[in-house]
Scaffold this active site. Structure first.
Site, short mmCIF file in Angstrom:
data_model
loop_
_atom_site.label_atom_id
_atom_site.label_comp_id
_atom_site.label_asym_id
_atom_site.label_seq_id
_atom_site.Cartn_x
_atom_site.Cartn_y
_atom_site.Cartn_z
N CYS A 66 0.98 -1.03 -0.36
CA CYS A 66 -0.18 -0.16 0.09
C CYS A 66 1.28 1.20 0.10
O CYS A 66 0.47 2.19 0.78
CB CYS A 66 -0.39 0.23 1.54
SG CYS A 66 -2.28 -1.57 1.28
N ARG A 490 -6.04 -2.27 3.66
CA ARG A 490 -7.20 -3.46 4.62
C ARG A 490 -7.37 -2.57 5.83
O ARG A 490 -7.30 -3.59 6.95
CB ARG A 490 -5.40 -3.54 4.95
CG ARG A 490 -5.00 -4.78 4.39
CD ARG A 490 -2.98 -4.74 4.21
NE ARG A 490 -2.36 -6.06 3.51
CZ ARG A 490 -2.20 -5.66 2.13
NH1 ARG A 490 -2.81 -4.74 1.64
NH2 ARG A 490 -2.06 -6.34 1.26
N SER A 513 -3.03 -3.62 9.70
CA SER A 513 -2.20 -4.14 10.62
C SER A 513 -1.91 -3.86 12.17
O SER A 513 -1.91 -4.61 12.81
CB SER A 513 -1.40 -5.39 10.65
OG SER A 513 -1.59 -5.42 8.76
N CYS A 557 -0.59 -7.30 7.20
CA CYS A 557 0.53 -6.37 5.90
C CYS A 557 1.11 -6.13 6.80
O CYS A 557 1.18 -5.38 7.83
CB CYS A 557 -0.08 -5.64 5.33
SG CYS A 557 0.88 -4.46 4.24
N CYS A 560 7.87 -4.61 7.78
CA CYS A 560 8.83 -4.60 8.09
C CYS A 560 9.95 -4.07 8.32
O CYS A 560 10.33 -3.35 6.97
CB CYS A 560 9.21 -6.29 8.22
SG CYS A 560 9.78 -6.35 6.50
#
Length: 583
Positions: A66, A490, A513, A557, A560
């Site tokens: 995204c 999301r 998330s 999602c 990291c």
């Protein structure tokens, strides 16, 4: 019989790194669950001290999927701080870029990240292509790419891979699991669309690139508007966008929606009993501005609001001041209380490791800190965000568009189940329903985007070619703060920025998330993933397909960045990153 501890690490077919630990009883029913993001992000720290006009270009690197959504939220946060109103063309272009991202992301999610939780690839090899072609006609009058010849060719193609032991992207799955329920012919139809969707996704990427400049990581958004002036003045570019959208829209209506309807019918028992329902508290920030009255005052395609306890008769207004982030069980320093509002948020890592046990494995310290994700709260309540939340809030708000598309799908589902009426709205409160909600809004989005393309063309034809609002940076950036809150595919995505003397003093992003994958909070209440797994029965603990099915329904999602964790709890390497250095 003693309880069993299941570890799934990493969860595959997601963006980022996620670990799930679950406890099952003697009947293989999940009685407890823990979600842990095993890698640290750190973008907020990197942004400190930088020019706020550049924040979007860095913030989009939070995610590899995204990208444009983080880009836009960051820019909107700065625009809110500077009190800027963007031109009409900029609003429409941003809607089109984000809309293209939605339809791309949702189709990719269902077929390439989530479908294999419902579809058994190896079963498709046993199908009769002629019967499979007839099966496709049961779900839509004009099915996409499922003629007998097409299906036979796909079956032979996949069969060759299997015979040569080269399953590739289909390898290492739980084929043959007892919880796969589609017939061989249904599986073959879904496999055909899986492969066709690999080609189709290119069209959605092209749509984003037409006005975004490139995909991923578009470049055409700036504080005050957009830069794609020549593109919106070129009728050929607008026509190309509309042609690609129409082609993709056909795939949505004749492949995606029918496949989800087919799966929803076969797995209806799980929808009706609420498997994977979880918190039942839903929140939408609202998104896709439909007029130019103001950023937080215009009407929106997706309304904002909060639904509690699955009660669709009540909608509570959204107040961003009630959002906080708690770090009681997250690997950050901070007090064990309700947490801080993002304006005051702190991102100071405090990794405390895993717990080594006699069996040679390391486990999460679930009584302590166990995830790199903070625990967001809204008015001291755990929330779920995402397509299901947007549909729930839209239904509670009585939104005409959302209600129309949701009722249409539920009516079709009721018919395929042999009901005299539409399937009850409560079926959306499940893993199956979460998956269906994403498909429902994809069809809605593809349809309304056709109107937005025409709106842009008409506005430019009228002589309005404005794409940017001029502002005096030195004047507006001395001491300001703002937020950009809207929806990503999301779920609710918010960026908050505090600016002092023209530089970013503090920056916080609370991503979808973060809401859904969060660990326990200061009251030991579960996050959305954790809650959704409770009560799920696992057919085979050695193949925890049901865990993947529910977790994937959220489309994780997990962004990291710089931290690496070994499953045995050993230190692999240590790194020191100077976040104050200029890029």
């Amino acid at each position: 019989m003693a309880s069993k501890h299941i570890i799934v690490d990493p969860i595959t077919r997601i963006e980022g790194h996620l670990r799930i630990e679950a406890v099952i009883d003697e009947n293989n029913v999940i009685t407890d669950a823990f979600a842990s993001s095993t890698m640290f992000r750190g973008i907020e720290t990197i942004l400190k001290g930088r020019d706020p006009r550049d924040a979007g270009l860095l913030a989009m690197r939070i995610c590899g999927v995204c990208t444009g959504t983080h880009y836009q939220r960051s820019i909107e946060a700065v625009e809110d701080a500077f009190k800027l109103k963007i031109p009409k063309n900029a609003r429409i272009v941003r809607n089109l870029i984000q809309g293209a991202l939605y339809v791309h992301d949702h189709v990719v999610h269902f077929y390439h990240l989530h479908a294999l939780d419902w579809v058994d690839i190896t079963s498709a090899l046993k199908a009769d292509p002629k019967l499979a072609a007839a099966e496709a006609l049961k779900w839509v009058d004009t099915p996409h790419g499922t003629g007998e010849g097409e299906l036979r060719a796909i079956q032979e193609r996949v069969g060759k891979f299997v015979a040569q032991g080269r399953l590739g992207i289909f390898s290492n799955a739980y084929w043959g699991n007892k919880n796969y329920k589609l017939s061989p012919e249904q599986n073959l139809v879904a496999v055909a669309h899986y492969l066709q969707a690999l080609d189709m996704q290119r069209d959605a990427s092209k749509m984003m690139a037409i006005f975004g400049g490139k995909m991923p990581h578009p470049q055409s958004l700036v504080v005050g508007g957009v830069t794609c002036v020549q593109d919106i003045q070129n009728p050929a570019r607008i026509a190309e966008f509309k042609s690609l959208l129409n082609k993709f829209r056909n795939f949505i209506k004749n492949a995606y929606i029918p496949d989800v309807l087919m799966a929803g019918t076969v797995y209806a028992d799980e929808a009706l009993d609420g498997t994977g329902s979880g918190l039942k508290n839903y929140m939408s920030y609202g998104d896709f501005k439909l007029d130019d009255t103001g950023f937080y005052t215009s009407s929106q395609l997706f309304p904002s609001g909060v639904v509690l306890n699955g009660d669709l008769t009540k909608l509570y207004p959204l107040d961003q001041t009630k959002i906080t982030e708690d770090v009681s069980h997250a690997w950050y320093e901070g007090a064990n209380d309700k947490g801080l509002h993002p304006y005051d948020g702190v991102t100071n890592p405090k990794y405390t490791g895993l717990e080594k046990k006699e069996d040679g494995y390391s486990y999460l310290k679930t009584k302590e800190k166990y995830s790199w994700i903070k625990s967001p709260l809204y008015d001291d309540t755990r929330m779920e965000v995402g397509p299901l939340a947007r549909i729930a809030v839209g239904l509670a708000a009585g939104d005409e568009n959302i209600t129309k598309y949701a009722v249409s799908f539920l009516t079709k589902l009721g018919k395929t189940l042999g009901l005299k009426t539409a399937a009850p709205a409560s079926v959306i409160f499940s893993t199956v329903g979460r998956t269906a909600a994403r498909a429902i809004e994809t069809e809605l989005m593809a349809d309304v985007m056709m109107g937005w393309v025409d709106e842009l063309a008409a506005n430019v034809a009228s002589g309005d070619i404005s794409t940017w609002t001029e502002f005096d940076f030195d004047k507006v950036s001395k001491d300001a703060r703002g937020f950009g809150m809207a929806e990503a595919p999301r779920g609710g995505l918010g960026h908050w920025v505090v600016i002092k003397d023209g530089k970013i003093e503090n920056y916080q992003a609370v991503v979808p998330s973060t809401w859904n994958a969060a660990p326990r909070d200061y009251k030991d209440r579960k996050g959305a993933y954790e809650s959704a797994l409770i009560g799920t029965k696992v057919a085979d603990p050695e193949q925890p397909l049901e865990i993947l099915r529910t977790i994937h329904s959220f489309d994780p999602c997990i962004a990291c960045a710089v931290h690496i964790v070994d499953t045995k709890g050993r230190e692999l390497s240590s790194f020191k990153v100077n976040t104050s250095c200029a890029v």
